[in-house]
Design an enzyme around this catalytic site. Structure first.
Site, short mmCIF file in Angstrom:
data_model
loop_
_atom_site.label_atom_id
_atom_site.label_comp_id
_atom_site.label_asym_id
_atom_site.label_seq_id
_atom_site.Cartn_x
_atom_site.Cartn_y
_atom_site.Cartn_z
N CYS A 278 -6.23 -4.50 -1.57
CA CYS A 278 -5.22 -4.45 -2.63
C CYS A 278 -5.62 -3.38 -3.63
O CYS A 278 -6.64 -3.50 -4.31
CB CYS A 278 -5.11 -5.80 -3.34
SG CYS A 278 -3.96 -5.79 -4.73
N VAL A 279 -4.84 -2.31 -3.69
CA VAL A 279 -5.09 -1.25 -4.66
C VAL A 279 -3.74 -0.64 -5.02
O VAL A 279 -2.85 -0.51 -4.18
CB VAL A 279 -6.06 -0.18 -4.08
CG1 VAL A 279 -5.47 0.48 -2.85
CG2 VAL A 279 -6.44 0.85 -5.12
#
EC number: 2.3.2.23
Length: 209
Positions: free
Chosen positions: A98-99
Site C-alpha cells: 500500500c503506497v
C-alpha cells in the site's frame, strides 16, 4: 507467472515496447540497490530484488518484489507485492503493498523505476497511518524497539540471499558447480542453526508481549 494470468495480449504494442525499453535501461544502469529480473515472455510480470536499506530493520536483507501490469496500464497503476515475507506496516499478509504512488498519486508518466524506488523508500520511511498490517503499524507508533526487533528477525529468517536463490544485488551469479553445491550445503546447515536460534528468541519475545 502462469501465462493464463498474463495481460501481454491486452497491452498495446507501444506500451510493451516502452516497458521493455525501461526494463532494459534499468538492467544496464540499475538504480542503487535494485536489480530487475526481466521476463521477456511476459512483460506484465515484473520482478526485482531490492537491498534492505542500511540503518533500517531491513538492512542486509534482499527482498523480491513483483509488479503486475493490468490491461489499462499505464492509465491505471500496477499491483505491487513483496514475494519475500516482511514485517512492515504497509505490506499485507499476502504481500500486497500500500503506497500512494500506486493509488491516488498515480500518474501515467510514472515509470517502473519510479515505482521500485518508491517501494525502496517505503522500507526507509514506513507510513503507519495507512497500514495494511495494523499490528506492525501500531507497534511502530507505540513500541518502536519491539517493531524494529520483529522486523529485523523476519529479515534474518526470510530475506537472506539463500532464500531468494541469489547473491546480493551486486554479486555475480555462480555456475552451480560442485564447489557451489558444497558451499550451499554448509550454508544451509548454518542457516538452519541460525533459524532455530531466531525462532527461540522470537518465542521468548512473544512471551514478554
Amino acid at each position: 507467472m502462469s501465462s493464463q494470468y498474463s495481460n501481454v495480449e491486452n497491452l498495446s504494442p507501444q506500451t510493451i515496447r516502452q516497458v521493455m525499453r525501461e526494463l532494459q535501461e534499468m538492467e544496464t544502469t540499475p538504480p542503487e540497490g535494485i536489480k530487475v529480473l526481466i521476463n521477456e515472455s511476459d512483460v506484465t510480470d515484473i520482478q526485482a530484488l531490492i537491498d534492505g536499506p542500511a540503518g533500517t530493520p531491513y538492512a542486509a536483507g534482499i527482498f523480491r518484489v513483483k509488479l503486475t501490469l493490468n490491461k489499462d496500464f499505464p492509465l491505471t497503476p500496477p499491483k505491487a507485492y513483496f514475494l519475500t515475507k516482511i514485517f512492515h506496516p504497509n505490506v499485507a499478509a499476502n504481500g500486497e503493498i500500500c503506497v500512494n504512488t500506486l493509488k491516488k498519486d498515480w500518474k501515467p508518466d510514472l515509470g517502473i523505476k519510479h515505482i521500485l524506488l518508491t517501494i525502496k523508500c517505503l522500507l526507509i520511511v514506513p507510513n503507519p497511518e495507512s497500514a495494511l498490517n495494523e499490528e506492525a503499524g501500531k507497534m511502530l507508533l507505540e513500541r518502536y524497539d519491539d517493531y524494529s526487533q520483529r522486523a529485523r528477525m523476519m529479515t534474518e529468517i526470510h530475506a537472506q540471499p539463500a532464500k531468494c536463490g541469489v547473491g546480493a544485488v551486486g554479486d555475480a551469479k555462480d555456475d552451480g558447480g560442485p564447489s557451489t553445491k558444497k558451499h550451499a550445503g554448509l550454508d544451509k546447515k548454518l542457516q538452519d542453526k541460525k533459524k532455530e536460534k531466531l525462532l527461540k528468541e522470537k518465542k521468548r519475545m512473544l512471551k514478554r508481549l
